[in-house]
Design a protein around this motif. Structure first.
Motif, PDB file in Angstrom:
ATOM      1  N   LEU A   1      -6.017   7.722  -5.802  1.00  0.00           N
ATOM      2  CA  LEU A   1      -5.789   8.459  -4.562  1.00  0.00           C
ATOM      3  C   LEU A   1      -7.109   8.832  -3.895  1.00  0.00           C
ATOM      4  O   LEU A   1      -7.243   8.720  -2.670  1.00  0.00           O
ATOM      5  CB  LEU A   1      -4.958   9.710  -4.843  1.00  0.00           C
TER       6      LEU A   1
ATOM      7  N   TRP B   1       0.825  -1.204   0.000  1.00  0.00           N
ATOM      8  CA  TRP B   1       0.000   0.000   0.000  1.00  0.00           C
ATOM      9  C   TRP B   1       0.860   1.255   0.000  1.00  0.00           C
ATOM     10  O   TRP B   1       0.528   2.256  -0.626  1.00  0.00           O
ATOM     11  CB  TRP B   1      -0.935   0.001   1.211  1.00  0.00           C
TER      12      TRP B   1
ATOM     13  N   LEU C   1       0.869   3.933  -2.952  1.00  0.00           N
ATOM     14  CA  LEU C   1       0.615   5.341  -2.661  1.00  0.00           C
ATOM     15  C   LEU C   1       1.709   6.222  -3.254  1.00  0.00           C
ATOM     16  O   LEU C   1       1.416   7.254  -3.874  1.00  0.00           O
ATOM     17  CB  LEU C   1       0.512   5.553  -1.145  1.00  0.00           C
TER      18      LEU C   1
END
Length: 142
Positions: free
Chosen positions: A104, A76, A80
């Motif tokens: 996002l 993750w 990101l």
């Protein structure tokens, strides 16, 4: 280097048959310009100045990026970081930026729902106790 008879720019590719910027033929007579000039030559100038044209993200690369999410917990974080670079970096196509921004936003919605659910369950301990009892019944049934 050949000079384009339509846009007047020097073609960076030696011996090319068509202009790198406007696509006009370099081997035929003069070609008329379209009535409304496009913004593509400016984009091509920026891409050529950077050294290499912006390449689209292939399906295999998107699949690999989504596979990152399976690596706990670092997937993750990597996803990101890549989404932030894709959304706000200079070397991304418009489609890639849009998809990264959508990812996002989706991640933000998931985090907000998780925070809300946690706060709701903490304010209603009877629901959490009922959930734990149900979870224990499922575990003992196996």
């Amino acid at each position: 280097m050949d000079e384009c008879k339509v846009c007047g720019r020097q073609n960076p590719i030696e011996g090319a048959n068509f202009c790198y910027y406007c696509g006009a033929s370099l081997r035929e007579g003069k070609v008329e310009l379209p009535e409304k000039p496009s913004e593509e030559p400016a984009k091509a100038d920026a891409e050529f100045a950077m050294g290499s044209p912006v390449k689209p993200f292939s399906t295999a690369r998107w699949f690999g990026l989504l596979l990152l999410l399976l690596i706990p917990p670092y997937g993750w974080i990597a996803f990101l970081v890549i989404a932030l670079i894709s959304a706000f970096g200079a070397n991304a196509t418009e489609e890639r930026r849009s998809f990264a921004k959508a990812c996002l936003l989706f991640m933000l919605v998931v985090v907000l729902v998780a925070i809300w659910a946690n706060a709701y369950l903490r304010s209603h301990p009877e629901l959490l106790a009922e959930y734990n009892k149900l979870f224990e019944q499922i575990q003992t049934a196996r």
